[in-house]
Design a protein around this motif. Structure first.
Motif, PDB file in Angstrom:
ATOM      1  N   GLY A  41     -40.490 -63.194 -34.453  1.00 42.87           N
ATOM      2  CA  GLY A  41     -41.692 -63.485 -33.685  1.00 42.87           C
ATOM      3  C   GLY A  41     -42.965 -63.542 -34.502  1.00 42.87           C
ATOM      4  O   GLY A  41     -44.065 -63.542 -33.942  1.00 42.87           O
ATOM      5  N   TYR A  42     -42.859 -63.622 -35.841  1.00 42.91           N
ATOM      6  CA  TYR A  42     -44.048 -63.669 -36.698  1.00 42.91           C
ATOM      7  C   TYR A  42     -44.502 -65.114 -36.916  1.00 42.91           C
ATOM      8  O   TYR A  42     -43.684 -66.041 -36.923  1.00 42.91           O
ATOM      9  CB  TYR A  42     -43.756 -63.059 -38.074  1.00 42.91           C
ATOM     10  N   ASP A  43     -45.813 -65.293 -37.125  1.00 40.74           N
ATOM     11  CA  ASP A  43     -46.297 -66.565 -37.645  1.00 40.74           C
ATOM     12  C   ASP A  43     -45.760 -66.704 -39.057  1.00 40.74           C
ATOM     13  O   ASP A  43     -45.953 -65.828 -39.904  1.00 40.74           O
ATOM     14  CB  ASP A  43     -47.829 -66.593 -37.675  1.00 40.74           C
ATOM     15  N   ASP A  44     -45.090 -67.806 -39.337  1.00 35.64           N
ATOM     16  CA  ASP A  44     -44.353 -67.895 -40.593  1.00 35.64           C
ATOM     17  C   ASP A  44     -44.258 -69.343 -41.051  1.00 35.64           C
ATOM     18  O   ASP A  44     -44.796 -70.255 -40.395  1.00 35.64           O
ATOM     19  CB  ASP A  44     -42.950 -67.294 -40.401  1.00 35.64           C
ATOM     20  N   TYR A  45     -43.556 -69.533 -42.162  1.00 42.37           N
ATOM     21  CA  TYR A  45     -43.275 -70.848 -42.733  1.00 42.37           C
ATOM     22  C   TYR A  45     -41.793 -70.892 -43.066  1.00 42.37           C
ATOM     23  O   TYR A  45     -41.146 -69.860 -43.248  1.00 42.37           O
ATOM     24  CB  TYR A  45     -44.123 -71.089 -43.977  1.00 42.37           C
ATOM     25  N   GLY A  46     -41.235 -72.095 -43.157  1.00 43.96           N
ATOM     26  CA  GLY A  46     -39.795 -72.216 -43.171  1.00 43.96           C
ATOM     27  C   GLY A  46     -39.138 -72.302 -44.530  1.00 43.96           C
ATOM     28  O   GLY A  46     -39.751 -72.110 -45.585  1.00 43.96           O
ATOM     29  N   TYR A  47     -37.840 -72.594 -44.477  1.00 39.55           N
ATOM     30  CA  TYR A  47     -37.027 -72.880 -45.637  1.00 39.55           C
ATOM     31  C   TYR A  47     -37.017 -74.398 -45.848  1.00 39.55           C
ATOM     32  O   TYR A  47     -37.110 -75.173 -44.894  1.00 39.55           O
ATOM     33  CB  TYR A  47     -35.579 -72.416 -45.446  1.00 39.55           C
ATOM     34  N   TYR A  48     -36.813 -74.812 -47.097  1.00 39.21           N
ATOM     35  CA  TYR A  48     -36.773 -76.231 -47.437  1.00 39.21           C
ATOM     36  C   TYR A  48     -35.500 -76.523 -48.218  1.00 39.21           C
ATOM     37  O   TYR A  48     -35.187 -75.862 -49.214  1.00 39.21           O
ATOM     38  CB  TYR A  48     -38.010 -76.627 -48.254  1.00 39.21           C
ATOM     39  N   TRP A  49     -34.770 -77.537 -47.752  1.00 38.81           N
ATOM     40  CA  TRP A  49     -33.502 -77.898 -48.374  1.00 38.81           C
ATOM     41  C   TRP A  49     -33.684 -78.454 -49.787  1.00 38.81           C
ATOM     42  O   TRP A  49     -34.687 -79.101 -50.087  1.00 38.81           O
ATOM     43  CB  TRP A  49     -32.789 -78.971 -47.566  1.00 38.81           C
ATOM     44  N   THR A  50     -32.677 -78.234 -50.614  1.00 41.86           N
ATOM     45  CA  THR A  50     -32.537 -78.943 -51.878  1.00 41.86           C
ATOM     46  C   THR A  50     -31.254 -79.775 -51.813  1.00 41.86           C
ATOM     47  O   THR A  50     -30.418 -79.584 -50.921  1.00 41.86           O
ATOM     48  CB  THR A  50     -32.451 -77.998 -53.086  1.00 41.86           C
ATOM     49  N   GLY A  51     -31.073 -80.655 -52.778  1.00 44.96           N
ATOM     50  CA  GLY A  51     -29.867 -81.472 -52.832  1.00 44.96           C
ATOM     51  C   GLY A  51     -28.749 -80.830 -53.623  1.00 44.96           C
ATOM     52  O   GLY A  51     -27.734 -81.483 -53.905  1.00 44.96           O
ATOM     53  N   THR A  52     -28.901 -79.557 -53.982  1.00 42.32           N
ATOM     54  CA  THR A  52     -27.945 -78.858 -54.837  1.00 42.32           C
ATOM     55  C   THR A  52     -27.013 -77.991 -53.997  1.00 42.32           C
ATOM     56  O   THR A  52     -27.477 -77.186 -53.193  1.00 42.32           O
ATOM     57  CB  THR A  52     -28.687 -77.983 -55.861  1.00 42.32           C
ATOM     58  N   SER A  53     -25.720 -78.136 -54.197  1.00 37.08           N
ATOM     59  CA  SER A  53     -24.720 -77.373 -53.452  1.00 37.08           C
ATOM     60  C   SER A  53     -24.470 -76.022 -54.107  1.00 37.08           C
ATOM     61  O   SER A  53     -24.775 -75.804 -55.280  1.00 37.08           O
ATOM     62  CB  SER A  53     -23.411 -78.160 -53.366  1.00 37.08           C
ATOM     63  N   ALA A  54     -23.871 -75.112 -53.324  1.00 31.04           N
ATOM     64  CA  ALA A  54     -23.582 -73.760 -53.807  1.00 31.04           C
ATOM     65  C   ALA A  54     -22.258 -73.279 -53.215  1.00 31.04           C
ATOM     66  O   ALA A  54     -21.825 -73.747 -52.157  1.00 31.04           O
ATOM     67  CB  ALA A  54     -24.699 -72.797 -53.415  1.00 31.04           C
TER      68      ALA A  54
END
Length: 423
Positions: free
Chosen positions: A348-361
Motif C-alpha cells: 500500500g505504499y507510494d512506490d515505483y516498479g520493476y523494469y524488465w531486461t532481455g536477459t534470462s536467468a
C-alpha cells in the motif's frame, strides 16, 4: 673577448636547460599516467564502455533453448538476439591479479576467505598490498556487475579469472560494494549497503552495521506513508551479516553523462546509449515486453529494444530510494532526468516498479532459464511488500503468470524502459 662571449652563451644555454628540466618535471608530476608513490600507479579507465552480458543463448518462456529467432517471432528481441556491448576480456598475471582489458580495472583475483562487515571490508581494501600496489579500494556496484557473466550462471562469473572466496558454488558468495543504501530495509534498517551475489547474480542491500542502540532500525523514512520495517515501533535488525570483498584498483568506472534531448529521450555520451525518458505506464509479461520494445517508435526512431541486464543496471542512481531517510533523496533509484510511473505497492505504499531486461536467468544451477532479470527502481520487496532488497536491486521473476514461483512475491507484469544505440 670572443672567448668571454662564447662562455656567456654556453652559460645561458645551461641555465635555460635547467629551467626547462624543472618545468618538465613539474608538469610530469600532474600527469595521470605517472606513478606518484612507490607501489601505486594510475590506470587509464575507459569511461563507461558497455560490456556484454555473455549471454549468447536464446530461451523461450519455459527456459527451453531456441535455435534461432527472426524479427517478428515470439521472444525475438532478447539479449542473445542483439549481443550488445564489447565481449568480456581478461588477463591474469602472476601476482594474483586479473586485469579487465576493456575497462582497464585491475582486480584481486583470489579474495580472502575472511568475511567482513561493510566498514571492515572497506578497511581491508584500503590496507591491501598486492602485486606491488597499495592503492586498492572497494568496488562500486557498476564495477562489480561489469565482470558478471550471464552466459554461465551459478556462478555468474568466469572462475578462470575470478576465484570464489569459499571455493564452493554457494549462495553465500556475497561480495560488498562501496554503495551504501540511502533507504531503509527490513534487515538493515537505515544501516544497509549493497552487494553482489556472484553465484546467484543478484544485487541486494545487506545489513552493514549494528545500530547504535543495538536493536532498532536506523530511522524512519520521510515519505508520508512509509512506516519503519517490522512492527512499526522500531524493527530489530539482528546481527550484521559478514560478507566477502574483492578489491579493485583504478579510477572509478561506471559514470554516466546524461543529456535530455527535448524529444522524450535521454542520451548517455559515456555508454553511447539513448534511453526513453519515461515509460508508458503499462506493465507487461516478458514476451509482451520484448514485442512492445521491438514495435516501438519514439522521437522518430524505430530501432528501440529491451535493454540487457548490464545496460539497465547501468542507469541506476543509488543515491535515491523511495524509503530514503533524507527527504532530498526520496524517489526512484534513477537520475531525476528520467521519469518513472508511480504505483501502489503490495503493502500500500507510494512506490515505483520493476523494469524488465532481455536477459534470462535460472533459479539454480542446472535449472532451465525460465526467469528473466529485472531492475527495481522502487522498493525491491519481500512477500509482505516491504523494502527487503533495496531500490536499485537486481532480481529475476518468472516470464509469465504460469511460470514457477520464486523466492519472493512474483510480479509477472513489469514496466519497460526502451533503449537504442546512438551510433
Amino acid at each position: 673577448m670572443k672567448q668571454i662571449v662564447k662562455l656567456k652563451k654556453e652559460t645561458s644555454f645551461i641555465v635555460i636547460m635547467i629551467i626547462a628540466l624543472f618545468a618538465f618535471n613539474a608538469c610530469s608530476s600532474d600527469d595521470d599516467n605517472v606513478a606518484t608513490d612507490e607501489g601505486s600507479s594510475e590506470l587509464t579507465i575507459n569511461d563507461y564502455v558497455q560490456i556484454a552480458t555473455g549471454q549468447v543463448t536464446l530461451y523461450d518462456k519455459d527456459g527451453a533453448v531456441i535455435n534461432s529467432l527472426s524479427s517478428g517471432d515470439t521472444f525475438y528481441g532478447q539479449d542473445a538476439n542483439y549481443l550488445k556491448g564489447v565481449t568480456m576480456s581478461f588477463n591474469e598475471d602472476d601476482e594474483g591479479i586479473t586485469t579487465d582489458n576493456n575497462t582497464g580495472l585491475m582486480w584481486e583475483q583470489i579474495p580472502t576467505t575472511d568475511e567482513f562487515t561493510w566498514e571492515e571490508a572497506k578497511e581491508y581494501c584500503e590496507n591491501l598490498e598486492l602485486g606491488g600496489y597499495d592503492d586498492w579500494r572497494m568496488p562500486n556496484l557498476k564495477e562489480l556487475y561489469s565482470v558478471a557473466d550471464f552466459g554461465k550462471g551459478w556462478p555468474y562469473i568466469d572462475t578462470n579469472y575470478f576465484a570464489l572466496a569459499s571455493g564452493e558454488v554457494s549462495k553465500d558468495e556475497q561480495f560488498w560494494s562501496s554503495n551504501l543504501y540511502v533507504g531503509v530495509t527490513v534487515e538493515g534498517g537505515a544501516n544497509a549497503a549493497f552487494g553482489v551475489n556472484i553465484v546467484t547474480g543478484h544485487i541486494k542491500a545487506y545489513a552493514a552495521s549494528m545500530p547504535e542502540d543495538g536493536g532498532t532500525d536506523g530511522g524512519t523514512p520521510p515519505d508520508g506513508n512509509t512506516p519503519p520495517p517490522g512492527d512499526g515501533n522500531g524493527a530489530p535488525t539482528g546481527n550484521p551479516l559478514a560478507k566477502y570483498v574483492r578489491a579493485v584498483r583504478g579510477d572509478v568506472y561506471g559514470t554516466n553523462s546524461f543529456t535530455a534531448n527535448g524529444d522524450d529521450t535521454v542520451s548517455d555520451s559515456n555508454t553511447g546509449l539513448m534511453w526513453a525518458q519515461g515509460d508508458d505506464g503499462v506493465t507487461l509479461d516478458w514476451a509482451d515486453a520484448l514485442a512492445y520494445a521491438e514495435n516501438s517508435e519514439l522521437a522518430g526512431y524505430t530501432d528501440w529494444r529491451l535493454p540487457n541486464v548490464k545496460e539497465l543496471q547501468g542507469i541506476v542512481d543509488y543515491s535515491h530510494s523511495p524509503t530514503a531517510t533524507d527527504a532530498a533523496n526520496v524517489g526512484p533509484a534513477i537520475d531525476p532526468i528520467f521519469d518513472c510511473t508511480e504505483m501502489i505497492s503490495e503493502a500500500g505504499y507510494d512506490d515505483y516498479g520493476y523494469y524488465w531486461t532481455g536477459t534470462s536467468a535460472n533459479f539454480t544451477s542446472g535449472q532451465p532459464y525460465y526467469y528473466a532479470w529485472y531492475v527495481a527502481f522502487g522498493r525491491a520487496v519481500n512477500d509482505e511488500g516491504e523494502d527487503f532488497h533495496g531500490a536499485g536491486g537486481v532480481r529475476f521473476d518468472t516470464k509469465d503468470v504460469d511460470g514457477p514461483a520464486g523466492e519472493d512475491a512474483e510480479r509477472y507484469y513489469n514496466y519497460v524502459r526502451l533503449v537504442r544505440d546512438i551510433n
